[in-house]
Enzyme design. Structure first.
Site, PDB file in Angstrom:
ATOM      1  N   SER A 220       8.358  -4.884  -7.848  1.00  0.00           N
ATOM      2  CA  SER A 220       9.596  -4.134  -7.655  1.00  0.00           C
ATOM      3  C   SER A 220       9.833  -3.245  -8.873  1.00  0.00           C
ATOM      4  O   SER A 220       9.891  -3.750  -9.992  1.00  0.00           O
ATOM      5  CB  SER A 220      10.783  -5.094  -7.481  1.00  0.00           C
ATOM      6  OG  SER A 220      10.614  -5.888  -6.329  1.00  0.00           O
ATOM      7  N   GLY A 222      12.575  -1.194  -9.214  1.00  0.00           N
ATOM      8  CA  GLY A 222      13.964  -0.753  -9.177  1.00  0.00           C
ATOM      9  C   GLY A 222      14.145   0.453  -8.278  1.00  0.00           C
ATOM     10  O   GLY A 222      13.609   0.510  -7.165  1.00  0.00           O
ATOM     11  N   ALA A 223      14.869   1.447  -8.770  1.00  0.00           N
ATOM     12  CA  ALA A 223      15.154   2.643  -7.979  1.00  0.00           C
ATOM     13  C   ALA A 223      13.912   3.467  -7.692  1.00  0.00           C
ATOM     14  O   ALA A 223      13.931   4.363  -6.834  1.00  0.00           O
ATOM     15  CB  ALA A 223      16.189   3.503  -8.710  1.00  0.00           C
ATOM     16  N   GLY A 225      11.024   2.318  -6.482  1.00  0.00           N
ATOM     17  CA  GLY A 225      10.293   1.862  -5.323  1.00  0.00           C
ATOM     18  C   GLY A 225       9.562   0.560  -5.571  1.00  0.00           C
ATOM     19  O   GLY A 225       9.883  -0.193  -6.487  1.00  0.00           O
ATOM     20  N   ASP A 252      14.885 -10.684  -4.380  1.00  0.00           N
ATOM     21  CA  ASP A 252      14.683 -11.847  -3.502  1.00  0.00           C
ATOM     22  C   ASP A 252      14.710 -11.413  -2.039  1.00  0.00           C
ATOM     23  O   ASP A 252      13.925 -11.902  -1.225  1.00  0.00           O
ATOM     24  CB  ASP A 252      15.763 -12.892  -3.751  1.00  0.00           C
ATOM     25  CG  ASP A 252      15.898 -13.230  -5.228  1.00  0.00           C
ATOM     26  OD1 ASP A 252      14.859 -13.268  -5.925  1.00  0.00           O
ATOM     27  OD2 ASP A 252      17.036 -13.431  -5.685  1.00  0.00           O
TER      28      ASP A 252
END
Length: 315
Positions: A220, A222-223, A225, A252
């Protein structure tokens, strides 16, 4: 059925506040009480998707009883492991501009007998699971090698395991070849021991985790992708999030979306991205249901933008 394991669950209280100033009285505009812990959140997201899930977690004291009751009310089967210490309580302060301040308690110290009972409970339930998701920090008393032992026992039982943890526990578990590991950018940077400034840096770090033993890496960013790297190649997925309210449990939710969509390949990545994007637009640690998802807004490509700078570089 997706089995989740949360070695250090919590009772989470989230307060929505206009702004946060030290030393002042802050009046909340909203309040939620939720069962917490990364594996618990995965179970909640799986249940919201309409799939069966069983949550294995050590529970103790009044907070533990409340966690069990809240999960039961959400249709989640609980396989409790009784412990002497009280389940921890956490506090999150969510400001209207999206800034989140969290206070996480350490949780109880598990005895050797309690640790073994937790491992044995997972081993006993593993044959009935499509996936086992083991998530979160280790409570006091558990050595970093505990997750490695859990991965080994799950594989001995013939089940697949997804691991979401950080610190020394992650590299220790890689030698047992977990089927999927799900770090965020900071955890990925910590695992390889260097900063990540671009999507290409994250891709290289994910490949190093695979070389160390992970069969697949779902990262992950974050913003920016999410990345999926496995034996068949690498994919990059993105989706817009118009109004970020809280990122609690977004990772999660992404893992749950990945696992309910088979846990393999670009289709599962698209599901992970859709679940993560929906989660950040919901308050507190609310998990998205089918009505919250926008699969048509998700883009998945094999053309990973390796030169794209991360909006939030990881150090």
């Amino acid at each position: 059925m997706i089995l989740t394991v949360t070695p250090n669950p919590s009772l989470d209280r989230t307060y929505e506040v206009p702004s946060l100033h030290r030393g002042e009285v802050v009046r909340a505009t909203g309040e939620r009480v939720d069962p917490g812990g990364k594996g618990v959140n995965v179970s909640r997201a799986v249940a919201a998707a309409g799939r069966r899930t069983v949550a294995v977690l050590p529970l103790g004291g009044a907070p533990g009883a409340l966690v069990a009751g809240l999960l039961d009310a959400q249709g989640i089967e609980v396989a409790p492991v009784p412990v002497a210490g009280a389940t921890r309580s956490n506090i999150a302060l969510a400001e209207t501009d999206g800034v989140l301040t969290k206070i996480n308690a350490p949780g109880p110290r598990l005895t050797a007998d309690e640790q073994e009972l937790l491992l044995d409970t997972v081993r006993r339930l593993a044959p009935g699971a499509d996936w086992i998701a083991c998530c979160g920090s280790l409570p006091r008393g558990l050595a970093p090698s505990w997750y490695a032992e859990l991965v080994a026992r799950v594989h001995d039982a013939g089940a697949r395991i997804a691991l979401d943890t950080s610190g020394p526990a992650l590299p220790a578990a890689l030698r047992e070849r977990p089927d999927v590991v799900k770090p965020n950018a900071e955890e990925l940077a910590e695992a390889v021991g260097r900063p990540l400034a671009t999507v290409g840096d994250a891709l290289k770090a994910a490949e190093e985790l695979r070389a160390a033993g992970a069969r697949a890496v779902l990262a992950s960013l974050g913003a920016d992708g999410q990345l999926l790297v496995d034996d068949e190649g690498a994919w990059f997925g993105t989706a817009p999030a118009d109004a970020v309210r809280s990122n609690v449990g977004a990772g999660d939710s992404s893992l749950a979306g990945f696992l309910v969509a088979s846990g393999r390949g670009p289709g599962a990545l698209a599901s992970a991205v859709a679940h993560g994007a929906a989660a950040v637009q919901l308050p507190g640690s609310v998990m998205p249901g089918p009505a919250d998802l926008e699969p048509s807004a998700v883009t998945v490509t094999t053309e990973v933008p390796v030169n794209r700078p991360l909006r939030e570089p990881a150090s």
